[in-house]
Design an enzyme around this catalytic site. Structure first.
Site, PDB file in Angstrom:
ATOM      1  N   GLU A   7      -1.634  -5.520  13.687  1.00 52.60           N
ATOM      2  CA  GLU A   7      -2.592  -6.491  13.128  1.00 52.60           C
ATOM      3  C   GLU A   7      -2.498  -7.787  13.922  1.00 52.60           C
ATOM      4  OE1 GLU A   7      -1.497  -6.763   8.859  1.00 52.60           O
ATOM      5  OE2 GLU A   7      -0.389  -4.955   9.319  1.00 52.60           O
ATOM      6  N   HIS A  52      -6.930  -3.712   9.768  1.00 56.96           N
ATOM      7  CA  HIS A  52      -5.728  -3.079   9.210  1.00 56.96           C
ATOM      8  C   HIS A  52      -5.730  -1.559   9.364  1.00 56.96           C
ATOM      9  CE1 HIS A  52      -2.218  -2.825   6.597  1.00 56.96           C
ATOM     10  NE2 HIS A  52      -2.207  -4.149   6.481  1.00 56.96           N
ATOM     11  N   HIS A 112      -3.101 -10.789   2.236  1.00 52.77           N
ATOM     12  CA  HIS A 112      -4.378 -10.262   2.731  1.00 52.77           C
ATOM     13  C   HIS A 112      -5.585 -10.761   1.922  1.00 52.77           C
ATOM     14  CE1 HIS A 112      -2.072  -8.102   5.518  1.00 52.77           C
ATOM     15  NE2 HIS A 112      -1.883  -6.984   4.893  1.00 52.77           N
TER      16      HIS A 112
HETATM   17  C1  BGC Z   1       1.988  -6.052   5.385  1.00 51.41           C
HETATM   18  C2  BGC Z   1       2.862  -5.177   4.547  1.00 51.41           C
HETATM   19  C3  BGC Z   1       2.042  -4.595   3.476  1.00 51.41           C
HETATM   20  C4  BGC Z   1       0.894  -3.844   4.088  1.00 51.41           C
HETATM   21  C5  BGC Z   1      -0.079  -3.403   3.062  1.00 51.41           C
HETATM   22  C6  BGC Z   1       0.924  -5.227   5.967  1.00 51.41           C
HETATM   23  O1  BGC Z   1       0.066  -5.996   6.726  1.00 51.41           O
HETATM   24  O2  BGC Z   1       2.715  -6.719   6.373  1.00 51.41           O
HETATM   25  O3  BGC Z   1       3.941  -5.890   4.001  1.00 51.41           O
HETATM   26  O4  BGC Z   1       2.770  -3.772   2.630  1.00 51.41           O
HETATM   27  O5  BGC Z   1       0.171  -4.666   4.945  1.00 51.41           O
HETATM   28  O6  BGC Z   1       0.010  -2.128   2.782  1.00 51.41           O
END
Ligand code: BGC
Length: 391
Positions: free
Chosen positions: A356, A221, A147
């Site tokens: 997402e 998210h 991210h």
């Molecule tokens: C990911 C997870 C991650 C989470 C963050 C998601 O987009 O795929 O692996 O733990 O985001 O909290």
């Protein structure tokens, strides 16, 4: 050119609201309102939401529509802190996980409600090569980058500007990420418009340009729990994902490169089934993801409906449409009862899920995946809509 928000504009918007409300009720507007030019945009209330540890002021904007839906967005991370949706009896409740104060967002958040960038999802070893030059990003997920990196777009303060629309209300956020920030090449100027429409949809439109070749993959998210009761796991939600294939991952959740058929696997959501139905199956990929935490290869192309989530007892239905090729369905496997809810409780295991929309994880290192490269002169532009109704 859009203007920055000023108290004056907010007041003008508030004035517009009351006029708009009157019109909605089919009452005759007051004489002075009849003279007012088209004022469909509904009030966006602005209020302070605190100051970051490094001294930046953060504001909260509350978008509303004529049906009564409200989406609260803060300039820190472009985070949606609350989002109300009606149940089948017309009761509006908040359906997204979040916090009520900035300090907690700065302290510990699993990206609750945030805008994600420059690169949503994982880049293996935080490394990629463009035109023969290798770039090393900051890593923040074991050896990988997740991210965006250590300080992704979820942890910066965006500039909010007025964004007039002909229904509902909208807010435009802008962030300029400097050349080299987090290790990424190029100055990336990103804008995200949140437009809450009068038919209970939130359109999220992303745009970005760069001055050097780079990669871009932005997403949103939000963690949904359509029950509106965050003590309840989301396993009873009925989900569809219009995808014949998904991307299996390795132990660090990096796609192996295979596009695997969902048929006869727990990953088949082509017909509605509850999130909980197959999550307990003995399956190597479910073990690796600790549940669902994978990217599905969406069927079709162009802007289309790709996923639905339905909560039977409240009747809330969420429909997700996008022009993106993939969707990461993550069902809150890492929520473990340590993060506080505004009500004084904690967020327990699997009490929220994320849908997402995005390009595939690790695309910069996987030439067979659709490209996430952005060159100067090109425009990154993508749109996702989250529409609520009841059934
Ligand atoms: C990911 C997870 C991650 C989470 C963050 C998601 O987009 O795929 O692996 O733990 O985001 O909290």
């Amino acid at each position: 050119m859009n203007k920055p928000f000023s108290p004056l504009i907010t007041i003008a918007f508030v004035a517009a609201t009351s006029i708009f409300m009157v019109n909605c009720k089919n009452e005759t507007p007051p004489a002075e309102a009849a003279e007012t030019p088209a004022l469909a945009t509904i009030a966006i209330a602005k209020s302070p939401f605190g100051t970051t540890a490094d001294g930046q002021a953060v504001d909260k904007f509350s978008l509303k529509n004529k049906l009564g839906m409200q989406v609260d967005v803060i300039t820190y991370g472009g985070i949606i802190t609350a989002w109300t949706a009606p149940d089948k009896t017309g009761n509006y409740a908040n359906v997204v996980l979040g916090y009520d104060n900035l300090a907690q967002y700065e302290k510990a958040t699993p990206y609750f409600g945030a805008l994600i960038g420059r690169y949503g999802n994982r880049i293996a070893k935080g490394k990629f090569t463009l035109d023969g030059q290798t770039f090393q990003l900051e890593t923040n997920d074991g050896p990988n980058t997740l991210h965006g990196g250590v300080k992704g777009f979820d942890k910066v303060v965006w500039t909010a500007t007025e964004h007039p629309v002909d229904n509902g209300s909208a807010l435009k956020l802008t962030y300029v990420s400097k050349d080299g920030e987090g290790g990424y090449p190029g100055t990336l100027t990103s804008t995200v418009v949140y437009h809450l429409t009068d038919d209970n949809a939130l359109e999220v439109s992303y745009e970005a340009t760069t001055d050097k070749k780079t990669v871009a993959n932005l997403t949103q998210h939000s963690y949904f729990n359509l029950s509106g009761d965050f003590t309840k796991p989301i396993l009873d939600h009925e989900l569809t994902i219009d995808a014949d294939k998904y991307l299996p991952v390795d132990a660090m959740l990096i796609p192996t490169g295979e596009l695997k058929a969902v048929e006869n696997t727990p990953f088949d959501f082509r017909q509605a089934k509850t999130v909980g139905k197959d999550i307990g199956q003995k399956d190597d990929q479910l073990t690796k993801g600790k549940g669902y935490d994978h990217c599905w290869v969406l069927n079709g192309q162009g802007f289309r409906k790709v996923s639905t989530a339905y909560h039977p007892s409240t009747g809330r239905l969420l429909e997700v449409s996008t022009d993106e090729p993939g969707i990461q369905f993550y069902c809150g496997n890492f929520l473990d009862g340590t993060l506080p809810t505004p009500g004084g409780g904690t967020y327990a295991h699997r009490t929220g899920f994320c849908l997402e929309t995005q390009h595939y994880p690790d695309s910069p290192n996987q030439p067979s995946f659709p490209s996430t490269t952005l060159a100067p002169g090109e425009k990154y532009a993508t749109k996702t809509t989250f529409k609520f109704s009841t059934r």
